[in-house]
Design a protein around this motif. Structure first.
Motif, mmCIF file in Angstrom:
data_model
loop_
_atom_site.group_PDB
_atom_site.id
_atom_site.type_symbol
_atom_site.label_atom_id
_atom_site.label_comp_id
_atom_site.label_asym_id
_atom_site.label_seq_id
_atom_site.Cartn_x
_atom_site.Cartn_y
_atom_site.Cartn_z
ATOM 1 N N ARG A 9 84.831 43.177 122.220
ATOM 2 C CA ARG A 9 85.349 43.759 120.982
ATOM 3 C C ARG A 9 86.277 42.779 120.281
ATOM 4 O O ARG A 9 87.270 42.347 120.861
ATOM 5 N N PHE A 10 85.921 42.453 119.078
ATOM 6 C CA PHE A 10 86.763 41.543 118.300
ATOM 7 C C PHE A 10 87.747 42.395 117.504
ATOM 8 O O PHE A 10 87.686 42.502 116.303
ATOM 9 N N ASP A 11 88.657 43.038 118.255
ATOM 10 C CA ASP A 11 89.601 43.958 117.645
ATOM 11 C C ASP A 11 90.869 43.189 117.241
ATOM 12 O O ASP A 11 90.902 41.964 117.223
ATOM 13 N N PRO A 49 75.897 34.614 110.177
ATOM 14 C CA PRO A 49 76.059 35.869 110.914
ATOM 15 C C PRO A 49 77.210 35.731 111.922
ATOM 16 O O PRO A 49 77.324 34.714 112.600
ATOM 17 N N GLY A 50 78.076 36.746 111.995
ATOM 18 C CA GLY A 50 79.226 36.666 112.901
ATOM 19 C C GLY A 50 80.211 35.628 112.413
ATOM 20 O O GLY A 50 80.665 34.774 113.169
ATOM 21 N N VAL A 51 80.576 35.729 111.137
ATOM 22 C CA VAL A 51 81.404 34.686 110.499
ATOM 23 C C VAL A 51 82.824 34.660 111.061
ATOM 24 O O VAL A 51 83.495 33.625 111.005
ATOM 25 N N GLY A 52 83.269 35.779 111.631
ATOM 26 C CA GLY A 52 84.598 35.812 112.240
ATOM 27 C C GLY A 52 85.689 35.486 111.254
ATOM 28 O O GLY A 52 85.737 36.013 110.129
ATOM 29 N N THR A 53 86.586 34.600 111.655
ATOM 30 C CA THR A 53 87.728 34.233 110.808
ATOM 31 C C THR A 53 87.414 33.038 109.913
ATOM 32 O O THR A 53 88.315 32.477 109.295
ATOM 33 N N GLU A 75 88.748 43.573 111.478
ATOM 34 C CA GLU A 75 89.958 42.768 111.738
ATOM 35 C C GLU A 75 89.676 41.267 111.562
ATOM 36 O O GLU A 75 90.493 40.541 111.003
ATOM 37 N N MET A 76 88.513 40.810 112.069
ATOM 38 C CA MET A 76 88.165 39.389 111.896
ATOM 39 C C MET A 76 87.969 39.095 110.407
ATOM 40 O O MET A 76 88.454 38.089 109.881
ATOM 41 N N LEU A 77 87.266 40.001 109.707
ATOM 42 C CA LEU A 77 87.022 39.776 108.275
ATOM 43 C C LEU A 77 88.335 39.793 107.487
ATOM 44 O O LEU A 77 88.505 39.028 106.539
ATOM 45 N N ASP A 94 76.226 44.871 110.585
ATOM 46 C CA ASP A 94 75.687 44.530 111.902
ATOM 47 C C ASP A 94 74.618 43.448 111.739
ATOM 48 O O ASP A 94 73.646 43.651 111.001
ATOM 49 N N ILE A 95 74.791 42.348 112.432
ATOM 50 C CA ILE A 95 73.857 41.236 112.245
ATOM 51 C C ILE A 95 72.491 41.506 112.880
ATOM 52 O O ILE A 95 71.554 40.740 112.683
ATOM 53 N N THR A 96 72.371 42.585 113.641
ATOM 54 C CA THR A 96 71.029 42.922 114.143
ATOM 55 C C THR A 96 70.236 43.691 113.086
ATOM 56 O O THR A 96 69.058 43.976 113.275
ATOM 57 N N CYS A 110 74.653 29.752 113.004
ATOM 58 C CA CYS A 110 75.151 30.692 114.024
ATOM 59 C C CYS A 110 76.004 29.911 115.018
ATOM 60 O O CYS A 110 75.521 28.941 115.624
ATOM 61 N N VAL A 111 77.243 30.335 115.198
ATOM 62 C CA VAL A 111 78.143 29.654 116.136
ATOM 63 C C VAL A 111 78.832 30.709 117.005
ATOM 64 O O VAL A 111 79.526 31.595 116.489
ATOM 65 N N HIS A 112 78.651 30.598 118.297
ATOM 66 C CA HIS A 112 79.330 31.498 119.255
ATOM 67 C C HIS A 112 79.192 32.952 118.867
ATOM 68 O O HIS A 112 80.186 33.692 118.827
ATOM 69 N N VAL A 113 78.005 33.372 118.582
ATOM 70 C CA VAL A 113 77.802 34.787 118.253
ATOM 71 C C VAL A 113 76.548 35.352 118.917
ATOM 72 O O VAL A 113 76.527 36.523 119.297
ATOM 73 N N HIS A 115 75.332 35.149 121.791
ATOM 74 C CA HIS A 115 75.468 35.656 123.166
ATOM 75 C C HIS A 115 75.993 37.096 123.173
ATOM 76 O O HIS A 115 76.012 37.742 124.200
ATOM 77 N N LEU A 116 76.450 37.578 122.006
ATOM 78 C CA LEU A 116 77.055 38.908 121.933
ATOM 79 C C LEU A 116 76.050 39.983 121.530
ATOM 80 O O LEU A 116 76.387 41.169 121.528
ATOM 81 N N VAL A 117 74.864 39.564 121.132
ATOM 82 C CA VAL A 117 73.883 40.498 120.569
ATOM 83 C C VAL A 117 72.495 40.187 121.130
ATOM 84 O O VAL A 117 72.334 39.246 121.913
HETATM 85 C C1 LIG Z 1 83.236 34.464 119.024
HETATM 86 S S1 LIG Z 1 83.333 35.064 117.377
HETATM 87 C C2 LIG Z 1 82.664 33.670 116.517
HETATM 88 C C3 LIG Z 1 83.094 33.616 115.087
HETATM 89 C C4 LIG Z 1 82.631 32.367 114.347
HETATM 90 N N1 LIG Z 1 81.192 32.261 114.301
HETATM 91 C C5 LIG Z 1 83.244 31.143 114.991
HETATM 92 O O1 LIG Z 1 82.541 30.356 115.631
HETATM 93 O O2 LIG Z 1 84.456 30.989 114.889
HETATM 94 C C6 LIG Z 1 81.984 36.222 117.300
HETATM 95 C C7 LIG Z 1 81.978 37.074 116.026
HETATM 96 O O3 LIG Z 1 80.758 37.825 116.013
HETATM 97 C C8 LIG Z 1 81.049 39.141 115.554
HETATM 98 N N2 LIG Z 1 79.997 40.054 116.028
HETATM 99 C C9 LIG Z 1 79.686 40.378 117.297
HETATM 100 N N3 LIG Z 1 78.650 41.238 117.319
HETATM 101 C C10 LIG Z 1 78.313 41.476 116.014
HETATM 102 C C11 LIG Z 1 77.326 42.285 115.378
HETATM 103 N N4 LIG Z 1 76.448 43.018 116.075
HETATM 104 N N5 LIG Z 1 77.266 42.283 114.025
HETATM 105 C C12 LIG Z 1 78.145 41.534 113.303
HETATM 106 N N6 LIG Z 1 79.084 40.746 113.852
HETATM 107 C C13 LIG Z 1 79.182 40.722 115.182
HETATM 108 C C14 LIG Z 1 82.418 39.433 116.118
HETATM 109 O O4 LIG Z 1 83.057 40.493 115.425
HETATM 110 C C15 LIG Z 1 83.118 38.092 115.964
HETATM 111 O O5 LIG Z 1 83.782 37.988 114.738
#
Ligand SMILES: C[S@@+](CC[C@H](N)C(=O)[O-])C[C@H]1O[C@@H](n2cnc3c(N)ncnc32)[C@H](O)[C@@H]1O
Length: 266
Positions: A9-11, A49-53, A75-77, A94-96, A110-113, A115-117
């Motif tokens: 959770r990216f809370d 996708p998963g732009v984070g901060t 929170e990340m946005l 949701d990026i899916t 896509c960077v570090h995202v 693996h979460l989906v």
């Molecule tokens: C590890 S961070 C990476 C952020 C950015 N890409 C970077 O490298 O700094 C992963 C991001 O993916 C987002 N994320 C995870 N699952 C997601 C989903 N199903 N849909 C959209 N965003 C998602 C998280 O909220 C988080 O901001």
């Protein structure tokens, strides 16, 4: 521990410290943007996708691209929205289930995202959302596996494998390349990773151990407390046996690396 129990959770806790923990040094950030923009083309419309901060989106814009960033975490946005600038469009979603038209983008990053989906679901969509001939980049931070930090990271993963009842680590970089190729993405250089920039940091083993202990990254923050305690007991013992002074800083070579793909002609 099954993968469907993992809780990434990216809370507020993570969003508030993400840039401090994961941010690149000031001199490195523009080099990442410039290297990726060279591959994507200056002025390219890019989906992240998963732009984070905005660790990657902001330097991409600095290098002349326009970025649409989508993320599930408000929170990340919010952390990124505070740095709003021309060329940045943010979408909460949701990026899916990416809400964009086919061929709307010249490229995607896509960077570090993934693996979460379900990576396959996201990558299949990117092959439609990026125009034929466009570019998909899979990027990641690389830590020299021969450095003490790389060795500690491997020891951590081994301890989790040994001590957890079952564990399903996320797909690594090679697996993502294979997934995208399987979907029809055309790899440049067989998907071999290119280096955008290399730099050196100094860290002590104690700092790395504290980072794992305090759950600074996704791999440790998903572990249940009792398992993390057992993993740390083993890591602390291995580190004490390997490095006589755990507080002594040591050099660590880091890189930002990426694989490059083209979207096939329709
Ligand atoms: C590890 S961070 C990476 C952020 C950015 N890409 C970077 O490298 O700094 C992963 C991001 O993916 C987002 N994320 C995870 N699952 C997601 C989903 N199903 N849909 C959209 N965003 C998602 C998280 O909220 C988080 O901001």
């Amino acid at each position: 521990m099954a993968s469907d129990q993992l809780d990434y959770r990216f809370d507020r806790r993570v969003a508030g410290s993400y840039d401090a923990l994961r941010g690149h040094p000031a001199a490195v950030t523009p080099a990442i943007g410039e290297a990726l923009a060279r591959e994507l083309g200056t002025g390219a419309q890019v989906l992240e996708p998963g732009v984070g901060t905005g660790r990657i989106a902001l330097p991409l814009i600095g290098a002349g691209c326009e970025v649409t960033g989508i993320d599930l975490s408000s929170e990340m946005l919010a952390a990124l929205a505070g740095q709003a600038r021309a060329g940045l469009r943010l979408v909460r979603g949701d990026i899916t289930r990416l809400p964009f038209a086919d061929s709307a983008f010249d490229g995607a990053v896509c960077v570090h995202v993934l693996h979460l989906v379900d990576a396959q679901t996201v990558l299949a969509q990117l092959l439609s959302l990026v125009r034929p001939g466009g570019t998909i980049i899979l990027g990641r931070d690389w830590v020299d596996p021969a450095s003490f930090a790389g060795r500690l990271r491997n020891a951590f993963r081994q301890a989790v494998v040994d001590l957890a009842e079952s564990v399903d680590f996320p797909t690594g970089a090679r697996g993502l390349v294979q997934t995208l190729v399987g979907l029809g993405g055309e790899p440049v250089d067989n998907g071999e990773e290119r280096t955008a920039v290399e730099w050196e940091t100094t860290l002590s083993p104690a700092q790395v151990l504290d980072g794992i202990r305090s759950r600074d990254d996704a791999e440790s923050w998903v572990l249940p407390d009792p398992l993390l305690a057992r993993v740390m007991a083993r890591l602390d013992a291995e580190a004490a046996a390997s490095w006589p002074d755990l507080e002594a800083p040591q050099p660590v070579t880091r890189r930002f690396v990426y694989s490059l793909f083209r979207v096939p002609a329709a």
